[in-house]
Each structure stands twice: as structure tokens, then as C-alpha cells.
Design a protein around this motif. Structure first.
Motif, PDB file in Angstrom:
ATOM      1  N   PHE A  11     -27.725 -35.701  17.152  1.00 53.21           N
ATOM      2  CA  PHE A  11     -29.066 -35.300  17.585  1.00 53.21           C
ATOM      3  C   PHE A  11     -30.080 -35.850  16.605  1.00 53.21           C
ATOM      4  N   ASN A  12     -31.013 -36.623  17.091  1.00 49.01           N
ATOM      5  CA  ASN A  12     -32.066 -37.190  16.233  1.00 49.01           C
ATOM      6  C   ASN A  12     -31.495 -37.841  14.985  1.00 49.01           C
ATOM      7  N   VAL A  16     -23.586 -34.253  14.801  1.00 52.20           N
ATOM      8  CA  VAL A  16     -23.313 -32.820  14.993  1.00 52.20           C
ATOM      9  C   VAL A  16     -21.850 -32.597  15.382  1.00 52.20           C
ATOM     10  N   ALA A  35     -18.849 -21.318  11.666  1.00 55.06           N
ATOM     11  CA  ALA A  35     -20.109 -20.823  11.118  1.00 55.06           C
ATOM     12  C   ALA A  35     -21.277 -21.285  11.987  1.00 55.06           C
ATOM     13  N   SER A  36     -22.424 -20.649  11.789  1.00 53.30           N
ATOM     14  CA  SER A  36     -23.627 -21.029  12.508  1.00 53.30           C
ATOM     15  C   SER A  36     -23.956 -22.502  12.232  1.00 53.30           C
ATOM     16  N   GLY A  37     -24.224 -23.257  13.305  1.00 53.21           N
ATOM     17  CA  GLY A  37     -24.554 -24.672  13.152  1.00 53.21           C
ATOM     18  C   GLY A  37     -23.338 -25.586  13.094  1.00 53.21           C
ATOM     19  N   ALA A  38     -22.137 -25.015  13.237  1.00 52.10           N
ATOM     20  CA  ALA A  38     -20.909 -25.829  13.164  1.00 52.10           C
ATOM     21  C   ALA A  38     -20.780 -26.789  14.357  1.00 52.10           C
ATOM     22  N   GLY A  39     -21.511 -26.473  15.448  1.00 51.05           N
ATOM     23  CA  GLY A  39     -21.459 -27.348  16.626  1.00 51.05           C
ATOM     24  C   GLY A  39     -20.706 -26.723  17.797  1.00 51.05           C
ATOM     25  N   LYS A  40     -20.476 -25.404  17.762  1.00 45.12           N
ATOM     26  CA  LYS A  40     -19.672 -24.730  18.789  1.00 45.12           C
ATOM     27  C   LYS A  40     -20.301 -24.874  20.184  1.00 45.12           C
ATOM     28  N   SER A  41     -21.590 -24.512  20.288  1.00 48.79           N
ATOM     29  CA  SER A  41     -22.248 -24.565  21.609  1.00 48.79           C
ATOM     30  C   SER A  41     -22.316 -25.999  22.108  1.00 48.79           C
ATOM     31  N   THR A  42     -22.596 -26.932  21.207  1.00 52.76           N
ATOM     32  CA  THR A  42     -22.672 -28.339  21.618  1.00 52.76           C
ATOM     33  C   THR A  42     -21.321 -28.787  22.169  1.00 52.76           C
ATOM     34  N   GLU A 162     -20.947 -17.469  23.595  1.00 52.08           N
ATOM     35  CA  GLU A 162     -21.308 -16.203  22.934  1.00 52.08           C
ATOM     36  C   GLU A 162     -21.600 -15.097  23.969  1.00 52.08           C
ATOM     37  N   HIS A 247     -19.890 -15.603   9.658  1.00 55.48           N
ATOM     38  CA  HIS A 247     -21.246 -15.719   9.120  1.00 55.48           C
ATOM     39  C   HIS A 247     -21.336 -15.004   7.774  1.00 55.48           C
TER      40      HIS A 247
HETATM   41  N1  LIG Z   1     -30.707 -30.216  21.827  1.00 56.88           N
HETATM   42  C1  LIG Z   1     -30.658 -30.336  20.493  1.00 56.88           C
HETATM   43  N2  LIG Z   1     -31.532 -31.138  19.839  1.00 56.88           N
HETATM   44  C2  LIG Z   1     -31.482 -31.279  18.498  1.00 56.88           C
HETATM   45  N3  LIG Z   1     -30.594 -30.653  17.704  1.00 56.88           N
HETATM   46  C3  LIG Z   1     -29.698 -29.835  18.296  1.00 56.88           C
HETATM   47  C4  LIG Z   1     -29.686 -29.634  19.717  1.00 56.88           C
HETATM   48  N4  LIG Z   1     -28.677 -28.783  20.012  1.00 56.88           N
HETATM   49  C5  LIG Z   1     -28.093 -28.447  18.848  1.00 56.88           C
HETATM   50  N5  LIG Z   1     -28.696 -29.079  17.817  1.00 56.88           N
HETATM   51  C6  LIG Z   1     -28.317 -28.980  16.398  1.00 56.88           C
HETATM   52  O1  LIG Z   1     -26.925 -29.253  16.327  1.00 56.88           O
HETATM   53  C7  LIG Z   1     -26.291 -28.407  15.372  1.00 56.88           C
HETATM   54  C8  LIG Z   1     -25.163 -27.645  16.034  1.00 56.88           C
HETATM   55  O2  LIG Z   1     -25.746 -26.732  16.964  1.00 56.88           O
HETATM   56  P1  LIG Z   1     -24.860 -25.760  17.848  1.00 56.88           P
HETATM   57  O3  LIG Z   1     -25.796 -24.885  18.613  1.00 56.88           O
HETATM   58  O4  LIG Z   1     -23.880 -26.554  18.619  1.00 56.88           O
HETATM   59  O5  LIG Z   1     -24.090 -24.936  16.732  1.00 56.88           O
HETATM   60  P2  LIG Z   1     -23.343 -23.522  16.831  1.00 56.88           P
HETATM   61  O6  LIG Z   1     -22.110 -23.629  16.023  1.00 56.88           O
HETATM   62  O7  LIG Z   1     -23.192 -23.141  18.264  1.00 56.88           O
HETATM   63  O8  LIG Z   1     -24.390 -22.584  16.100  1.00 56.88           O
HETATM   64  P3  LIG Z   1     -24.750 -21.003  16.337  1.00 56.88           P
HETATM   65  O9  LIG Z   1     -23.514 -20.209  16.014  1.00 56.88           O
HETATM   66  O10 LIG Z   1     -25.846 -20.748  15.357  1.00 56.88           O
HETATM   67  O11 LIG Z   1     -25.188 -20.876  17.766  1.00 56.88           O
HETATM   68  C9  LIG Z   1     -27.385 -27.525  14.785  1.00 56.88           C
HETATM   69  O12 LIG Z   1     -27.818 -28.093  13.580  1.00 56.88           O
HETATM   70  C10 LIG Z   1     -28.466 -27.569  15.831  1.00 56.88           C
HETATM   71  O13 LIG Z   1     -29.728 -27.404  15.247  1.00 56.88           O
END
Ligand SMILES: Nc1ncnc2c1ncn2[C@@H]1O[C@H](COP(=O)(O)OP(=O)(O)OP(=O)(O)O)[C@@H](O)[C@H]1O
Length: 248
Positions: A11-12, A16, A35-42, A162, A247
Motif C-alpha cells: 500500500f502506497n 503489507v 498483532a494490530s497491523g500484521a496484515g490479517k484483514s488485508t 473480527e 495486543h
Molecule cells: N486500503 C489501504 N490503504 C493503505 N494502507 C492500508 C490499507 N489497508 C490496510 N492498510 C495498511 O496495511 C497494514 C495492515 O493492515 P490490516 O488492516 O490488514 O492489518 P490487521 O492485522 O488486520 O490490523 P488490525 O488488527 O489493527 O485490524 C496497516 O499498516 C494498514 O494501515
């Protein structure tokens, strides 16, 4: 059932997801924790190509999604349901309308839509709430409507982002029981992103630990506990079992 091969996402300019290869078997309830930001949702959104990977391949039910055009993707997404932390219901539609809209969008045979929507609402125990609006429901009830909507088109896979994070422990247990039922009775493969170790322990039979966009390890969970490998023993148990929250 779900196969990711060498999948990466930036991303940008910020990486990720780093070259992830992962297989999820048919009928599994597979957790993704980290952990938060690990990339799970992506990673979860890459599984139905809501987020297109920059490179790598995504296969679901033997169909290579990364080779599909947008029309083919719309078609295949009918067989991949998804639910979210904040439910994503349409506020000005009733419970029934929120479910039936999924059938309309998928061109489900018109004559059968009402029967199917009611069937799904019965499954989640909300048939008597059909004329209510989301604002009149509790968090758990809203998530049940979202589940009914996700089930409407007979999916093979249910992606859960989640799904219990904004619910209290009692309601969390109820929603997890519904998800378990869906897996057992309908044979739906479930992938669930969470940061709560208790959710993983009570529902999943496999778990992938994600760390900074890479798979740290994927391990099995049996009634005896997590079958940690040497690789996970130190990290997983220390990071995740401690206080039951990565977390922490
Ligand atoms: N659409 C997007 N544009 C830019 N950056 C993004 C985008 N989606 C996610 N990110 C970045 O990618 C990284 C991983 O995000 P993601 O939501 O996948 O993590 P996560 O493990 O699900 O976090 P959380 O537990 O906090 O929800 C983060 O740094 C987030 O800011």
C-alpha cells in the motif's frame, strides 16, 4: 479449498503482505491471528479479491480468482460469504430486506428469494425480527442478520473479519456457536480473523500466526490444545497465550 501462492501486497509503497503461501482445507475453521497491523484483514480480503494482490495466485474451490475478470469475480463471490466487525447492515432497510438484497444482487431466482431469506433468518433465530430495522437490534442480533445475509447464496466459504470484536463475552459465545453450526451443518469452510486467542481456541481447528505481513506458522488446534511446532513454541505461546491477547 483456499490456496494462496506467493501472494504479496503493497500500500502506497509500503509492503503489507510478503510472499504468503497458505492452504486452507475444505471444512476447516481456520483462524488468522496476529498483532494490530500484521496484515490479517488485508490477507482475508485477498481471499475473495476484494483486495487484489500485486503478485501471486489466489485459488478458491479450484477456481483461480487472480485470472478472473470483474464479471467472473462477481459470479464467484456468490460462493464466498463475508461478515465484518461492524456488521455493515443497510440502516434504512429492514432485517428481511438486508438479507433479500444479497439474493437480488446475485440474481437468485425471484420466486425463491423470500423462502430463502426466511430460511436464513430462521437459521440464525431471527425470523420474528424480519420487520425490524438495524437500529432496533442488539450487536449480536445485527451480526446474526449479517450472517444470514452472508449465507443467502449458499456459500462454500465464509470469511469473517473480527466478527466478535465489538461484542460482549456472552454474545461472542453465541455468535461462535452459530459459526460452528454453519460449519458442521452446512459444511461451510470458515476463515476467521481475530486478535482474541480465546476465539481461536474455542472455534478453530487450524490457526495461522501472522507477523509483519508474513506467516510465522500454521498449526493445528485439538481438544488437548495447540499443537505447537518448534517454530511456534517460543513465539506463538509467548506472544499469544500470554494474557490471551496478542495486543497485550
Ligand atoms: N486500503 C489501504 N490503504 C493503505 N494502507 C492500508 C490499507 N489497508 C490496510 N492498510 C495498511 O496495511 C497494514 C495492515 O493492515 P490490516 O488492516 O490488514 O492489518 P490487521 O492485522 O488486520 O490490523 P488490525 O488488527 O489493527 O485490524 C496497516 O499498516 C494498514 O494501515
Amino acid at each position: 479449498m483456499i490456496s494462496l501462492h506467493n501472494v504479496s501486497k503493497t500500500f502506497n509503497g509500503v509492503p503489507v503482505i510478503h510472499a504468503i503461501t497458505l492452504s486452507i482445507a475444505q471444512g476447516d475453521i481456520h483462524g488468522i491471528i496476529g498483532a494490530s497491523g500484521a496484515g490479517k484483514s488485508t490477507l482475508l480480503r485477498i481471499m475473495n479479491l476484494l483486495e487484489a494482490p500485486d503478485s501471486g495466485e489466489v485459488e478458491v474451490n479450484k477456481q483461480k480468482l487472480t485470472a478472473f475478470n470483474s464479471k467472473q469475480l462477481r459470479q464467484v463471490r456468490k460462493s464466498i460469504g463475508m461478515i465484518f466487525q461492524h456488521f455493515n447492515l443497510v440502516a434504512n432497510k429492514t432485517v428481511y430486506q438486508n438479507v433479500v438484497v444479497a439474493l437480488e444482487l446475485a440474481n437468485y431466482p425471484k420466486a425463491d428469494r423470500r423462502k430463502r431469506a426466511v430460511e436464513c433468518l430462521q437459521f440464525v433465530g431471527l425470523e420474528s425480527f424480519m420487520t425490524k430495522y438495524p437500529a432496533q437490534l442488539s450487536g449480536g442480533q445485527k451480526q446474526r442478520v449479517a450472517i444470514a445475509r452472508a449465507l443467502a447464496n449458499h456459500p462454500h466459504v465464509l470469511l469473517c473479519d473480527e466478527p466478535t470484536s465489538s461484542l460482549d463475552p456472552h454474545t461472542t459465545a453465541e455468535i461462535l456457536a452459530v459459526l460452528s453450526d454453519i460449519n458442521k451443518r452446512m459444511g461451510v469452510t470458515i476463515v476467521l480473523v481475530t486478535h482474541e486467542m480465546d476465539v481461536i481456541k474455542s472455534l478453530c481447528n487450524r490457526v495461522t500466526v501472522l507477523s509483519d505481513g508474513s506467516v510465522h506458522d500454521t498449526v493445528s488446534i485439538t481438544p488437548k490444545g495447540i499443537q505447537a511446532t518448534e517454530n511456534t513454541a517460543a513465539h506463538l505461546l509467548k506472544q499469544l497465550m500470554k494474557d490471551g491477547d496478542p495486543h497485550a
